[in-house]
Design an enzyme around this catalytic site. Structure first.
Site, mmCIF file in Angstrom:
data_model
loop_
_atom_site.group_PDB
_atom_site.id
_atom_site.type_symbol
_atom_site.label_atom_id
_atom_site.label_comp_id
_atom_site.label_asym_id
_atom_site.label_seq_id
_atom_site.Cartn_x
_atom_site.Cartn_y
_atom_site.Cartn_z
ATOM 1 N N LYS A 162 0.846 -1.189 0.000
ATOM 2 C CA LYS A 162 0.000 0.000 0.000
ATOM 3 C C LYS A 162 0.887 1.248 0.000
ATOM 4 O O LYS A 162 1.762 1.412 0.850
ATOM 5 C CB LYS A 162 -0.898 0.011 1.235
ATOM 6 N N ASP A 190 -0.231 -0.796 -4.729
ATOM 7 C CA ASP A 190 -1.579 -0.233 -4.730
ATOM 8 C C ASP A 190 -1.529 1.168 -4.139
ATOM 9 O O ASP A 190 -1.298 1.344 -2.945
ATOM 10 C CB ASP A 190 -2.526 -1.111 -3.916
ATOM 11 N N GLU A 218 -1.625 -0.569 -9.052
ATOM 12 C CA GLU A 218 -3.079 -0.542 -8.959
ATOM 13 C C GLU A 218 -3.583 0.852 -8.609
ATOM 14 O O GLU A 218 -3.072 1.493 -7.690
ATOM 15 C CB GLU A 218 -3.523 -1.548 -7.892
ATOM 16 N N ASP A 243 -8.982 -0.296 -10.112
ATOM 17 C CA ASP A 243 -9.737 -0.838 -8.981
ATOM 18 C C ASP A 243 -10.938 0.057 -8.725
ATOM 19 O O ASP A 243 -12.055 -0.230 -9.157
ATOM 20 C CB ASP A 243 -8.845 -0.959 -7.747
ATOM 21 N N LYS A 267 -14.177 -6.622 -7.405
ATOM 22 C CA LYS A 267 -14.540 -6.818 -5.999
ATOM 23 C C LYS A 267 -16.060 -6.866 -5.911
ATOM 24 O O LYS A 267 -16.754 -5.992 -6.451
ATOM 25 C CB LYS A 267 -13.998 -5.689 -5.123
#
Length: 367
Positions: A162, A190, A218, A243, A267
């Site tokens: 992250k 991400d 991402e 995403d 997701k």
């Protein structure tokens, strides 16, 4: 077989450690549970995770929409007509994808139990084993490197880092982790919408120049910034994944038609359930774009649904389903984590049930 009732409850699940991204820091998660009962007593389970910073869905909002908007469309309907039920759910209101996902997961659990098949077989899949990654929260570079080494010791060979909270130090975070883990570990990044287009291009160029060997980046920019995604994709060699830019099949169509990204991250809390997720994976396959399956911070119920979907669809090639590993006392069983492998049950439906140690605990609506 008709749907007789639908019940909703909520519980709070503390995390083992804080989960930190560019968008939020979570110490615990709320899990909204849905139980669908059929005339013959068959029960289907579903769940939702409120993630206001991404979906805009809150706990109270999810529960209200399920109880007052979605449920009236379903009571007395035939569970076997699952596609029509999914359509009813999606058309019941605008947005509210987490609420829709929770109910639809419960319906798929129930209908695959009726057919006495694990959900992944009901969806056309064969294998029940996935290779999973593990997430490293954004932190100081040295702390992230320590976390990465701990993951290797735990048996993981793919990790998602992250970034995006402090862009000036993000390259150093990647470099520190790469130096600690060596060249054999796969690193994914991400940014959670944390960079501007110029920042993203600069950061990724430096990552490339320093040969830090990153598998993908991402969602580097804001969800609405499709032009930014396109410019980044044109400017760098590292593959770019969408995403937060991807919720619906309509979003997927735009991203694919405009060649905006190299991968799509599906997701269930964004798609509103399994059927729309399947549509996205099909569309991406037709366009030659592979997909990842991911989740919010969710319990094993909705993560199991995502895992069943992933094993069933050949175009879902990347797995990011580590959320239950963050929960201090996971109340459900049915999916197993063995190092970097995720194994789903061969029992009918999701194969998920509440652990006996949690079975007697009651939760009031809105508690």
């Amino acid at each position: 077989m008709k749907i007789e009732s639908l019940q909703v409850s909520v519980e709070t699940l503390p995390l083992i450690k804080p989960f930190k991204t560019a968008l939020r820091t979570a110490m615990e998660i709320e899990n909204i549970m849905v139980s669908v009962k059929l005339e013959d007593g068959t029960e289907g389970l579903g769940a939702a995770a409120p993630t206001v910073a991404i979906t805009g869905d809150s706990t109270k909002g999810i529960m209200m929409v399920i109880e007052e908007v979605i449920t009236p469309h379903l009571i007395g309907r035939d569970i076997e007509n699952i596609n029509a039920l999914s359509q009813l759910i999606q058309r019941s209101c605008v947005g509210n994808t987490s609420a829709k996902a929770a109910v639809e997961i419960a319906l798929y659990d129930a209908v695959s139990k009726r057919w006495q098949l694990p959900l992944y077989q009901y969806l056309g899949g064969k294998s029940n084993v996935l290779k999973n990654d593990m997430t490293i929260s954004v932190d100081e570079p040295e702390e992230m490197a320590k976390a990465a080494l701990s993951l290797i010791e735990s048996g993981f060979s793919t990790m998602k880092i992250k970034l995006g909270k402090d862009w000036k130090n993000d390259v150093e975070r990647v470099a520190c982790i790469r130096a600690a883990v060596g060249e054999q570990v796969m690193i994914r990044i991400d940014a959670n919408q944390g960079w501007t287009t110029k920042q993203a291009i600069s950061i990724i160029h430096e990552i490339e120049e320093r040969k830090l060997n990153v598998d993908l980046v991402e969602q580097p920019v804001q969800a609405h910034d499709i032009e930014g995604l396109k410019e980044i994709k044109r400017s760098v060699q590292v593959p770019i994944m969408a995403d937060e830019s991807l919720f619906s099949p309509r979003d997927a169509m735009r991203l694919l038609n405009e060649h905006a990204v190299d991968f799509l991250n599906i997701k269930l809390m964004k798609t509103g359930g399994i059927r729309s997720a399947l549509q996205i994976a099909d569309m991406a396959e037709a366009a030659g774009v592979e997909c990842m399956i991911g989740s919010m911070m969710e319990s094993s119920v909705s993560v199991a649904a995502a895992a069943h979907l992933a094993t069933a669809h050949p175009n879902i090639t990347k797995i990011d389903l580590d959320a239950p590993l963050w929960i201090k006392n996971e109340p459900f069983e049915g999916i197993r984590f063995m190092k970097d492998q995720l194994l789903i049950s061969d029992k009918p439906g999701l194969g998920v049930k509440r652990k006996s140690s949690f079975a007697q605990k009651k939760f009031r609506k809105g508690e």
